[in-house]
Design a protein around this motif. Structure first.
Motif, PDB file in Angstrom:
ATOM      1  N   THR A  44     -19.092  11.168  27.788  1.00 20.40           N
ATOM      2  CA  THR A  44     -19.180   9.723  28.027  1.00 20.40           C
ATOM      3  C   THR A  44     -19.373   8.922  26.740  1.00 20.40           C
ATOM      4  N   PRO A  45     -18.413   8.989  25.814  1.00 11.83           N
ATOM      5  CA  PRO A  45     -18.547   8.232  24.567  1.00 11.83           C
ATOM      6  C   PRO A  45     -18.217   6.755  24.747  1.00 11.83           C
ATOM      7  N   THR A  46     -18.765   5.926  23.873  1.00 12.80           N
ATOM      8  CA  THR A  46     -18.393   4.518  23.793  1.00 12.80           C
ATOM      9  C   THR A  46     -18.602   4.057  22.357  1.00 12.80           C
ATOM     10  N   LEU A  54     -21.250   5.093  17.582  1.00 14.80           N
ATOM     11  CA  LEU A  54     -20.931   5.854  18.786  1.00 14.80           C
ATOM     12  C   LEU A  54     -22.206   6.104  19.573  1.00 14.80           C
ATOM     13  N   VAL A  55     -22.164   5.748  20.852  1.00 12.63           N
ATOM     14  CA  VAL A  55     -23.243   6.096  21.783  1.00 12.63           C
ATOM     15  C   VAL A  55     -22.640   7.008  22.837  1.00 12.63           C
ATOM     16  N   TYR A  56     -23.344   8.064  23.183  1.00 15.54           N
ATOM     17  CA  TYR A  56     -22.792   9.017  24.136  1.00 15.54           C
ATOM     18  C   TYR A  56     -23.908   9.690  24.917  1.00 15.54           C
ATOM     19  N   LEU A  69     -27.642   9.341  23.138  1.00 21.38           N
ATOM     20  CA  LEU A  69     -27.738   9.538  21.696  1.00 21.38           C
ATOM     21  C   LEU A  69     -26.800   8.571  20.992  1.00 21.38           C
ATOM     22  N   MET A  70     -27.147   8.246  19.746  1.00 25.65           N
ATOM     23  CA  MET A  70     -26.339   7.333  18.935  1.00 25.65           C
ATOM     24  C   MET A  70     -26.100   7.946  17.563  1.00 25.65           C
ATOM     25  N   SER A  71     -24.920   7.682  17.022  1.00 27.43           N
ATOM     26  CA  SER A  71     -24.580   8.121  15.676  1.00 27.43           C
ATOM     27  C   SER A  71     -23.742   7.036  15.017  1.00 27.43           C
ATOM     28  N   PRO A  97     -23.201   5.231  28.879  1.00 22.95           N
ATOM     29  CA  PRO A  97     -23.189   3.998  28.097  1.00 22.95           C
ATOM     30  C   PRO A  97     -21.787   3.398  28.037  1.00 22.95           C
ATOM     31  N   GLY A  98     -21.730   2.080  27.928  1.00 21.43           N
ATOM     32  CA  GLY A  98     -20.448   1.407  27.790  1.00 21.43           C
ATOM     33  C   GLY A  98     -20.617   0.075  27.088  1.00 21.43           C
ATOM     34  N   TYR A  99     -20.134  -0.027  25.823  1.00 21.36           N
ATOM     35  CA  TYR A  99     -20.175  -1.310  25.127  1.00 21.36           C
ATOM     36  C   TYR A  99     -19.315  -2.331  25.873  1.00 21.36           C
ATOM     37  N   THR A 100     -19.742  -3.579  25.870  1.00 22.78           N
ATOM     38  CA  THR A 100     -18.885  -4.644  26.374  1.00 22.78           C
ATOM     39  C   THR A 100     -17.753  -4.871  25.368  1.00 22.78           C
TER      40      THR A 100
END
Length: 298
Positions: A44-46, A54-56, A69-71, A97-100
Protein backbone atom coordinates in the motif's frame (compact mmCIF):
# COMPACT_ATOMS: atom_id res chain seq x y z
CA UNK A 1 -11.55 -6.42 11.40
CA UNK A 2 -15.10 -5.99 12.61
CA UNK A 3 -17.72 -6.74 9.96
CA UNK A 4 -15.69 -8.95 7.61
CA UNK A 5 -16.70 -12.64 7.63
CA UNK A 6 -14.17 -15.09 9.03
CA UNK A 7 -14.01 -16.96 5.73
CA UNK A 8 -13.16 -13.75 3.89
CA UNK A 9 -10.45 -12.90 6.39
CA UNK A 10 -8.94 -16.35 5.97
CA UNK A 11 -8.75 -15.91 2.23
CA UNK A 12 -7.47 -12.34 2.35
CA UNK A 13 -4.89 -12.60 5.11
CA UNK A 14 -3.65 -16.18 4.75
CA UNK A 15 0.06 -16.91 4.86
CA UNK A 16 0.44 -16.70 1.10
CA UNK A 17 4.21 -16.46 1.10
CA UNK A 18 4.47 -20.18 0.34
CA UNK A 19 3.33 -19.64 -3.23
CA UNK A 20 5.74 -18.75 -6.04
CA UNK A 21 5.16 -15.92 -8.48
CA UNK A 22 3.69 -17.30 -11.69
CA UNK A 23 6.00 -16.32 -14.52
CA UNK A 24 4.86 -14.82 -17.79
CA UNK A 25 5.95 -12.11 -20.21
CA UNK A 26 3.19 -9.88 -18.84
CA UNK A 27 3.96 -10.61 -15.19
CA UNK A 28 4.46 -7.56 -12.96
CA UNK A 29 7.97 -6.97 -11.61
CA UNK A 30 9.10 -6.29 -8.05
CA UNK A 31 9.52 -2.56 -7.43
CA UNK A 32 10.24 -2.37 -3.66
CA UNK A 33 13.47 -0.35 -3.19
CA UNK A 34 16.28 -2.51 -1.74
CA UNK A 35 16.61 -0.15 1.25
CA UNK A 36 12.98 -0.86 2.19
CA UNK A 37 12.60 -4.53 1.31
CA UNK A 38 12.53 -6.89 4.29
CA UNK A 39 11.41 -10.40 5.13
CA UNK A 40 8.13 -8.83 6.31
CA UNK A 41 5.26 -7.58 4.12
CA UNK A 42 5.56 -4.18 2.38
CA UNK A 43 2.33 -2.91 0.81
CA UNK A 44 0.00 0.00 0.00
CA UNK A 45 2.48 2.69 -1.09
CA UNK A 46 1.63 6.36 -1.61
CA UNK A 47 3.88 9.23 -2.74
CA UNK A 48 4.02 12.92 -1.97
CA UNK A 49 3.40 15.18 -4.97
CA UNK A 50 7.13 15.57 -5.63
CA UNK A 51 7.60 11.79 -5.49
CA UNK A 52 10.38 12.01 -2.93
CA UNK A 53 8.43 10.90 0.12
CA UNK A 54 6.88 7.47 0.51
CA UNK A 55 4.40 6.29 3.12
CA UNK A 56 3.46 2.63 3.14
CA UNK A 57 2.06 -0.24 5.18
CA UNK A 58 4.43 -2.64 6.91
CA UNK A 59 3.05 -5.92 8.23
CA UNK A 60 4.27 -9.23 9.55
CA UNK A 61 4.66 -12.12 7.11
CA UNK A 62 1.06 -13.21 7.68
CA UNK A 63 -0.23 -9.71 6.90
CA UNK A 64 -1.93 -9.25 10.27
CA UNK A 65 -0.04 -6.68 12.36
CA UNK A 66 -0.09 -3.40 10.45
CA UNK A 67 1.74 -0.12 10.96
CA UNK A 68 2.61 2.92 8.85
CA UNK A 69 6.18 3.71 7.84
CA UNK A 70 7.69 6.67 6.00
CA UNK A 71 10.87 7.09 3.99
CA UNK A 72 12.35 9.99 2.02
CA UNK A 73 14.63 10.10 -1.00
CA UNK A 74 17.77 11.83 0.23
CA UNK A 75 21.25 11.76 -1.28
CA UNK A 76 20.11 9.27 -3.91
CA UNK A 77 18.90 6.75 -1.33
CA UNK A 78 15.68 6.02 0.54
CA UNK A 79 16.17 6.85 4.20
CA UNK A 80 15.65 4.15 6.85
CA UNK A 81 11.89 3.84 7.34
CA UNK A 82 10.32 5.19 10.51
CA UNK A 83 6.75 5.83 11.70
CA UNK A 84 5.41 9.15 10.38
CA UNK A 85 4.86 11.90 12.98
CA UNK A 86 1.09 11.39 12.96
CA UNK A 87 1.18 7.61 13.52
CA UNK A 88 -0.35 6.20 16.69
CA UNK A 89 1.97 4.26 19.00
CA UNK A 90 1.74 0.47 19.22
CA UNK A 91 -0.34 -1.55 19.76
CA UNK A 92 -2.74 0.53 17.63
CA UNK A 93 -3.03 -0.90 14.11
CA UNK A 94 -2.98 1.50 11.14
CA UNK A 95 -2.86 1.02 7.37
CA UNK A 96 -3.82 2.16 3.87
CA UNK A 97 -2.20 5.61 3.54
CA UNK A 98 -3.17 7.77 0.60
CA UNK A 99 -1.89 11.29 -0.15
CA UNK A 100 -4.49 13.66 -1.56
CA UNK A 101 -3.72 14.65 -5.19
CA UNK A 102 -3.00 18.24 -4.11
CA UNK A 103 -0.51 17.08 -1.46
CA UNK A 104 -2.26 19.02 1.31
CA UNK A 105 -3.04 15.96 3.39
CA UNK A 106 -3.23 12.21 3.71
CA UNK A 107 -6.02 9.74 4.43
CA UNK A 108 -5.40 6.49 6.29
CA UNK A 109 -7.29 3.91 8.34
CA UNK A 110 -6.71 3.43 12.03
CA UNK A 111 -8.06 1.51 15.01
CA UNK A 112 -6.47 3.93 17.50
CA UNK A 113 -9.94 4.76 18.85
CA UNK A 114 -10.82 1.10 19.52
CA UNK A 115 -9.21 -0.65 22.50
CA UNK A 116 -9.91 -3.99 20.79
CA UNK A 117 -7.99 -2.88 17.66
CA UNK A 118 -10.75 -4.13 15.37
CA UNK A 119 -12.78 -1.17 14.10
CA UNK A 120 -10.90 0.45 11.23
CA UNK A 121 -12.09 3.99 10.55
CA UNK A 122 -10.90 6.61 8.06
CA UNK A 123 -8.74 9.42 9.44
CA UNK A 124 -7.32 12.52 7.75
CA UNK A 125 -4.18 14.47 8.60
CA UNK A 126 -3.46 17.87 7.05
CA UNK A 127 -0.04 19.12 6.03
CA UNK A 128 1.09 22.73 5.99
CA UNK A 129 2.91 24.41 3.11
CA UNK A 130 6.04 24.13 5.28
CA UNK A 131 5.64 20.35 5.40
CA UNK A 132 4.46 20.11 9.02
CA UNK A 133 1.81 17.52 9.86
CA UNK A 134 -1.24 18.49 11.85
CA UNK A 135 -3.28 16.44 14.30
CA UNK A 136 -5.17 13.52 12.69
CA UNK A 137 -8.96 13.83 12.60
CA UNK A 138 -11.40 10.93 12.49
CA UNK A 139 -13.98 11.41 9.74
CA UNK A 140 -17.60 11.51 10.93
CA UNK A 141 -20.54 9.31 10.00
CA UNK A 142 -21.78 8.49 7.42
CA UNK A 143 -18.21 8.07 6.08
CA UNK A 144 -17.24 5.92 9.05
CA UNK A 145 -19.47 3.22 10.48
CA UNK A 146 -19.32 0.59 13.24
CA UNK A 147 -17.87 -1.75 10.57
CA UNK A 148 -14.47 -1.71 8.87
CA UNK A 149 -13.52 0.97 6.32
CA UNK A 150 -10.51 0.35 4.07
CA UNK A 151 -8.19 2.09 1.55
CA UNK A 152 -9.48 5.69 1.43
CA UNK A 153 -8.39 7.28 -1.87
CA UNK A 154 -9.37 10.70 -3.24
CA UNK A 155 -9.53 12.02 -6.80
CA UNK A 156 -8.90 15.61 -7.93
CA UNK A 157 -12.54 16.56 -7.41
CA UNK A 158 -12.33 15.60 -3.73
CA UNK A 159 -14.46 12.45 -3.99
CA UNK A 160 -13.30 9.86 -1.49
CA UNK A 161 -13.52 6.16 -2.46
CA UNK A 162 -13.25 3.41 0.14
CA UNK A 163 -14.31 -0.12 0.99
CA UNK A 164 -16.73 -0.89 3.81
CA UNK A 165 -18.45 -3.95 5.22
CA UNK A 166 -21.37 -1.90 6.58
CA UNK A 167 -24.89 -3.35 6.30
CA UNK A 168 -27.07 -2.67 3.28
CA UNK A 169 -24.54 -3.39 0.54
CA UNK A 170 -24.58 -5.82 -2.38
CA UNK A 171 -22.38 -8.43 -0.70
CA UNK A 172 -19.86 -9.06 2.07
CA UNK A 173 -18.15 -5.71 1.52
CA UNK A 174 -18.71 -2.96 -1.07
CA UNK A 175 -17.05 0.11 -2.52
CA UNK A 176 -18.50 3.48 -1.52
CA UNK A 177 -17.85 7.08 -2.58
CA UNK A 178 -18.13 10.05 -0.24
CA UNK A 179 -18.50 13.71 -1.18
CA UNK A 180 -18.47 16.78 1.03
CA UNK A 181 -20.93 19.61 0.47
CA UNK A 182 -19.86 23.28 0.46
CA UNK A 183 -21.17 23.40 4.01
CA UNK A 184 -18.79 20.63 5.06
CA UNK A 185 -21.29 17.79 5.49
CA UNK A 186 -20.44 14.39 4.04
CA UNK A 187 -22.75 12.30 1.88
CA UNK A 188 -22.02 8.66 1.01
CA UNK A 189 -23.39 6.40 -1.72
CA UNK A 190 -22.76 2.82 -2.74
CA UNK A 191 -20.91 2.68 -6.06
CA UNK A 192 -23.33 -0.01 -7.24
CA UNK A 193 -23.02 -2.63 -9.97
CA UNK A 194 -20.95 -3.69 -11.83
CA UNK A 195 -18.22 -2.67 -9.37
CA UNK A 196 -20.09 -4.18 -6.43
CA UNK A 197 -21.48 -7.73 -6.54
CA UNK A 198 -22.69 -10.35 -4.03
CA UNK A 199 -18.98 -11.14 -3.57
CA UNK A 200 -16.43 -9.23 -1.49
CA UNK A 201 -15.22 -5.91 -2.94
CA UNK A 202 -13.09 -4.20 -0.31
CA UNK A 203 -10.50 -1.85 -1.88
CA UNK A 204 -10.63 0.60 -4.80
CA UNK A 205 -7.91 2.86 -6.17
CA UNK A 206 -9.17 5.81 -8.22
CA UNK A 207 -7.26 7.78 -10.84
CA UNK A 208 -6.76 11.50 -10.38
CA UNK A 209 -9.31 12.30 -13.06
CA UNK A 210 -11.80 9.79 -11.66
CA UNK A 211 -11.94 7.82 -14.92
CA UNK A 212 -10.00 4.66 -13.99
CA UNK A 213 -10.67 2.41 -11.01
CA UNK A 214 -8.63 -0.57 -9.81
CA UNK A 215 -10.75 -2.87 -7.68
CA UNK A 216 -9.54 -5.43 -5.15
CA UNK A 217 -12.23 -8.11 -4.93
CA UNK A 218 -12.67 -11.67 -3.72
CA UNK A 219 -14.70 -13.33 -6.46
CA UNK A 220 -13.49 -16.86 -5.91
CA UNK A 221 -10.90 -18.47 -3.69
CA UNK A 222 -8.63 -15.41 -3.50
CA UNK A 223 -8.69 -11.64 -3.95
CA UNK A 224 -7.45 -10.16 -7.22
CA UNK A 225 -7.24 -6.86 -9.11
CA UNK A 226 -9.93 -5.80 -11.58
CA UNK A 227 -9.72 -2.77 -13.87
CA UNK A 228 -12.70 -0.50 -14.60
CA UNK A 229 -13.20 2.48 -16.92
CA UNK A 230 -15.82 5.21 -16.55
CA UNK A 231 -18.29 5.54 -19.44
CA UNK A 232 -21.36 7.69 -20.08
CA UNK A 233 -23.52 4.84 -18.82
CA UNK A 234 -21.41 4.03 -15.74
CA UNK A 235 -18.43 1.87 -14.85
CA UNK A 236 -17.32 -0.85 -17.27
CA UNK A 237 -14.95 -3.71 -16.39
CA UNK A 238 -12.06 -4.00 -18.86
CA UNK A 239 -10.24 -7.02 -17.42
CA UNK A 240 -8.05 -8.29 -14.62
CA UNK A 241 -4.53 -7.15 -13.87
CA UNK A 242 -2.22 -10.10 -14.76
CA UNK A 243 -0.93 -10.82 -11.26
CA UNK A 244 -0.11 -14.12 -9.57
CA UNK A 245 -3.35 -16.15 -9.47
CA UNK A 246 -2.20 -18.21 -6.46
CA UNK A 247 -1.98 -15.32 -3.96
CA UNK A 248 -4.03 -12.27 -3.05
CA UNK A 249 -3.17 -8.74 -4.19
CA UNK A 250 -3.64 -5.62 -2.06
CA UNK A 251 -3.07 -1.86 -1.91
CA UNK A 252 -3.18 -0.68 -5.56
CA UNK A 253 -1.76 2.74 -6.54
CA UNK A 254 -2.10 4.29 -10.01
CA UNK A 255 0.51 6.57 -11.53
CA UNK A 256 -0.59 10.20 -12.10
CA UNK A 257 -1.42 9.44 -15.75
CA UNK A 258 -2.99 6.03 -14.94
CA UNK A 259 -0.47 4.29 -17.20
CA UNK A 260 1.18 2.20 -14.48
CA UNK A 261 0.16 0.45 -11.29
CA UNK A 262 1.80 -0.52 -8.03
CA UNK A 263 0.35 -3.21 -5.77
CA UNK A 264 1.54 -5.79 -3.25
CA UNK A 265 1.50 -9.56 -3.32
CA UNK A 266 3.35 -12.43 -1.70
CA UNK A 267 6.59 -13.85 -3.05
CA UNK A 268 8.38 -17.13 -2.45
CA UNK A 269 11.15 -15.88 -0.16
CA UNK A 270 10.35 -12.32 0.93
CA UNK A 271 6.78 -12.50 2.26
CA UNK A 272 5.07 -9.57 0.50
CA UNK A 273 6.63 -7.04 -1.86
CA UNK A 274 5.45 -4.07 -3.92
CA UNK A 275 5.12 -4.88 -7.62
CA UNK A 276 4.84 -2.66 -10.69
CA UNK A 277 2.75 -3.31 -13.80
CA UNK A 278 2.38 -1.22 -16.98
CA UNK A 279 -1.24 -0.62 -17.94
CA UNK A 280 -0.28 1.55 -20.93
CA UNK A 281 3.11 0.96 -22.59
CA UNK A 282 3.08 4.56 -23.85
CA UNK A 283 2.74 6.12 -20.41
CA UNK A 284 4.47 6.28 -17.05
CA UNK A 285 7.61 4.49 -18.17
CA UNK A 286 9.70 6.18 -15.49
CA UNK A 287 7.15 6.04 -12.68
CA UNK A 288 7.96 5.75 -9.87
CA UNK A 289 11.26 7.40 -10.74
CA UNK A 290 14.43 6.02 -9.13
CA UNK A 291 15.50 7.72 -5.94
CA UNK A 292 17.94 10.31 -7.34
CA UNK A 293 18.62 14.03 -7.27
CA UNK A 294 16.46 16.25 -9.42
CA UNK A 295 12.74 16.73 -10.00
CA UNK A 296 10.34 13.85 -9.91
CA UNK A 297 9.65 12.67 -13.45
CA UNK A 298 5.94 11.91 -13.56
Amino acid sequence: MRGLPAAALTGIFSAAAAYALAGSKAAPVIWTPPQLSTAAYEATPTFSTDGRELVYLSADENFTKWRLLMSRCEHRRWTPPAPPPFAAPAPAIEADPGYTPDGKGLYFVSARHDPENEDFDIWYVARSSEGLWGEPERLPAPVNSPNAELLPRADLSGRLYFGSSRPGGHGQSDIYVAERSPGGRWGVRNLGAPVNTPGNEYEAEISRNGRTLILVADRGDRSHLYRFKATKSGWREVGRVPADPHVFQVGPLLSPDSGALLFAQATRDRSGEIFRHSLDPKGSRSWPSPCAEGPYDR
